[in-house]
Design a protein around this motif. Structure first.
Motif, short mmCIF file in Angstrom:
data_model
loop_
_atom_site.label_atom_id
_atom_site.label_comp_id
_atom_site.label_asym_id
_atom_site.label_seq_id
_atom_site.Cartn_x
_atom_site.Cartn_y
_atom_site.Cartn_z
N PRO A 182 27.25 38.69 11.13
CA PRO A 182 28.16 39.84 10.99
C PRO A 182 27.54 41.04 10.30
O PRO A 182 28.14 42.12 10.28
N ASP A 183 26.35 40.88 9.74
CA ASP A 183 25.72 41.97 9.00
C ASP A 183 24.87 42.86 9.90
O ASP A 183 24.12 43.71 9.41
N GLN A 184 24.95 42.70 11.20
CA GLN A 184 24.07 43.45 12.10
C GLN A 184 24.82 43.81 13.38
O GLN A 184 25.85 43.22 13.71
N THR A 185 24.28 44.79 14.08
CA THR A 185 24.75 45.14 15.42
C THR A 185 24.06 44.24 16.42
O THR A 185 22.84 44.09 16.38
N THR A 186 24.82 43.65 17.32
CA THR A 186 24.27 42.77 18.34
C THR A 186 24.22 43.49 19.68
O THR A 186 25.20 44.10 20.11
N VAL A 187 23.07 43.44 20.33
CA VAL A 187 22.88 43.97 21.68
C VAL A 187 22.33 42.85 22.55
O VAL A 187 21.39 42.15 22.15
N VAL A 188 22.92 42.66 23.72
CA VAL A 188 22.45 41.68 24.70
C VAL A 188 22.25 42.40 26.02
O VAL A 188 23.12 43.17 26.45
N ALA A 189 21.12 42.19 26.66
CA ALA A 189 20.83 42.91 27.91
C ALA A 189 19.98 42.05 28.81
O ALA A 189 19.41 41.04 28.39
N GLY A 190 19.87 42.49 30.06
CA GLY A 190 18.96 41.84 30.98
C GLY A 190 19.47 41.82 32.40
O GLY A 190 20.56 42.29 32.71
N ASP A 191 18.64 41.28 33.25
CA ASP A 191 19.01 41.02 34.64
C ASP A 191 19.71 39.67 34.65
O ASP A 191 19.05 38.63 34.68
N LEU A 192 21.03 39.69 34.64
CA LEU A 192 21.79 38.44 34.53
C LEU A 192 22.05 37.81 35.90
O LEU A 192 22.55 36.68 35.97
N ASN A 193 21.77 38.52 36.98
CA ASN A 193 21.98 37.97 38.33
C ASN A 193 23.43 37.53 38.53
O ASN A 193 23.70 36.47 39.12
N LEU A 194 24.37 38.35 38.04
CA LEU A 194 25.79 38.04 38.13
C LEU A 194 26.53 39.21 38.76
O LEU A 194 26.06 40.35 38.75
N LEU A 195 27.73 38.94 39.27
CA LEU A 195 28.64 39.98 39.70
C LEU A 195 29.59 40.33 38.56
O LEU A 195 29.79 39.54 37.63
N PRO A 196 30.19 41.52 38.59
CA PRO A 196 31.02 41.97 37.46
C PRO A 196 32.22 41.07 37.16
O PRO A 196 32.72 41.08 36.03
N ASP A 197 32.68 40.29 38.14
CA ASP A 197 33.85 39.43 37.90
C ASP A 197 33.45 38.04 37.40
O ASP A 197 34.30 37.14 37.33
N SER A 198 32.19 37.85 37.02
CA SER A 198 31.75 36.55 36.53
C SER A 198 32.52 36.13 35.28
O SER A 198 32.83 36.95 34.41
N GLN A 199 32.77 34.84 35.15
CA GLN A 199 33.42 34.30 33.96
C GLN A 199 32.51 34.36 32.74
O GLN A 199 32.97 34.14 31.61
N THR A 200 31.25 34.68 32.95
CA THR A 200 30.35 34.87 31.80
C THR A 200 30.86 35.96 30.88
O THR A 200 30.78 35.83 29.64
N PHE A 201 31.40 37.03 31.43
CA PHE A 201 31.76 38.18 30.60
C PHE A 201 32.99 37.93 29.72
O PHE A 201 32.99 38.31 28.55
#
Length: 267
Positions: A182-201
């Motif tokens: 909680p003491d930092q800003t988290t950024v996650v990025a990359g080529d996830l090979n997913l569509l926008p409606d993925s349950q991952t999000f």
């Protein structure tokens, strides 16, 4: 702080990618589809399988590192296998992801692992191949930032959800749980090979992560070099929207068959 994530396509468009990297118009550079030379070879090699044939830089990790002298570089391999020279001779190579952090920033923590499988040392093998994840804790530009990037599972049948992709999402959450706080800003990025409606999000949203590509209305993360209809693949997320100064997915310059994700954070 400017953070850029890009699937570099093995450096296939090095004539554009190399000069762009040399501008150093970023503070943190995350690249997926990175080759690393582990044996003598020409500068260009070829990757081939049942689905594609791609020109590759023999040592993209070394090429980028040479363009960014004194930057803090780290490579996370996913597999070792053969590339081929112009005579058709096999040359062993490593394939993975890598991150470079500018000299004026401090890297105070690192972590890498896998969101699918484990390192393959005896060839690329069948899809889906292993997928690495890599994180850095970065300080020196205001509140600490945890930058995590990955290259998500590739499935020749498409980018829809599968049990393997949902397991990948959980593995990513586990990785973030152990590395970020909680003491930092988290950024996650990359080529996830997913569509926008993925349950991952929705799963990542439970961790407080907002997906920026769709949040800002971008409907394309690929370049003119990509010919398929479904053009989402790359995503960027953060849990600190108040710190987002700007976010873009520029179509030019063409550096790959993917567009870069460009995130500017306030200090």
């Amino acid at each position: 702080m400017r953070i850029i994530s890009l699937n570099a396509w093995g450096g296939a468009v090095w004539t554009s990618l190399g000069p762009w990297i040399a501008t150093k118009a970023f503070d943190v550079l995350c690249l997926q589809e990175v080759t690393r030379r582990i044996a003598p070879s020409p500068k260009w090699l070829v990757y081939g399988d049942a689905y594609r044939r791609l020109d590759q830089r023999a040592d993209l990790f070394g090429d980028v590192s040479a363009a960014l002298p004194d930057w803090q570089a780290s490579f996370a391999p996913a597999a070792r296998g053969p590339l081929f020279d112009a005579a058709g001779q096999a040359v062993p190579s490593e394939h993975g992801i890598a991150i470079w952090v500018a000299p004026h920033l401090a890297v105070t923590g690192r972590s890498q692992g896998f969101v699918h499988g484990a390192f393959r040392a005896e060839g690329w093998g069948p899809e889906p191949v292993p997928r690495a994840v890599q994180s850095c804790r970065i300080e020196g530009g205001g509140r600490p930032v945890s930058v995590t990037h990955l290259h998500g599972l590739r499935d020749p049948s498409g980018k829809g959800d599968t049990p393997e992709r949902l397991a990948q999402a959980q593995a990513l959450l586990d990785h973030l749980q152990h590395f970020t706080g909680p003491d930092q800003t988290t950024v996650v990025a990359g080529d996830l090979n997913l569509l926008p409606d993925s349950q991952t999000f929705p799963l990542l949203a439970q961790r407080g992560l907002v997906e920026l590509v769709t949040h800002y209305g971008h409907d394309d993360t690929r370049t003119a070099l990509y010919g398929k209809a479904k053009r989402h693949a790359n995503y960027c997320l953060t849990d600190d929207m108040e710190r987002v100064r700007a976010f873009d997915v520029p179509a030019t310059p063409v550096l790959s068959d993917h567009r870069p994700l460009v995130l500017d954070l306030f200090d």
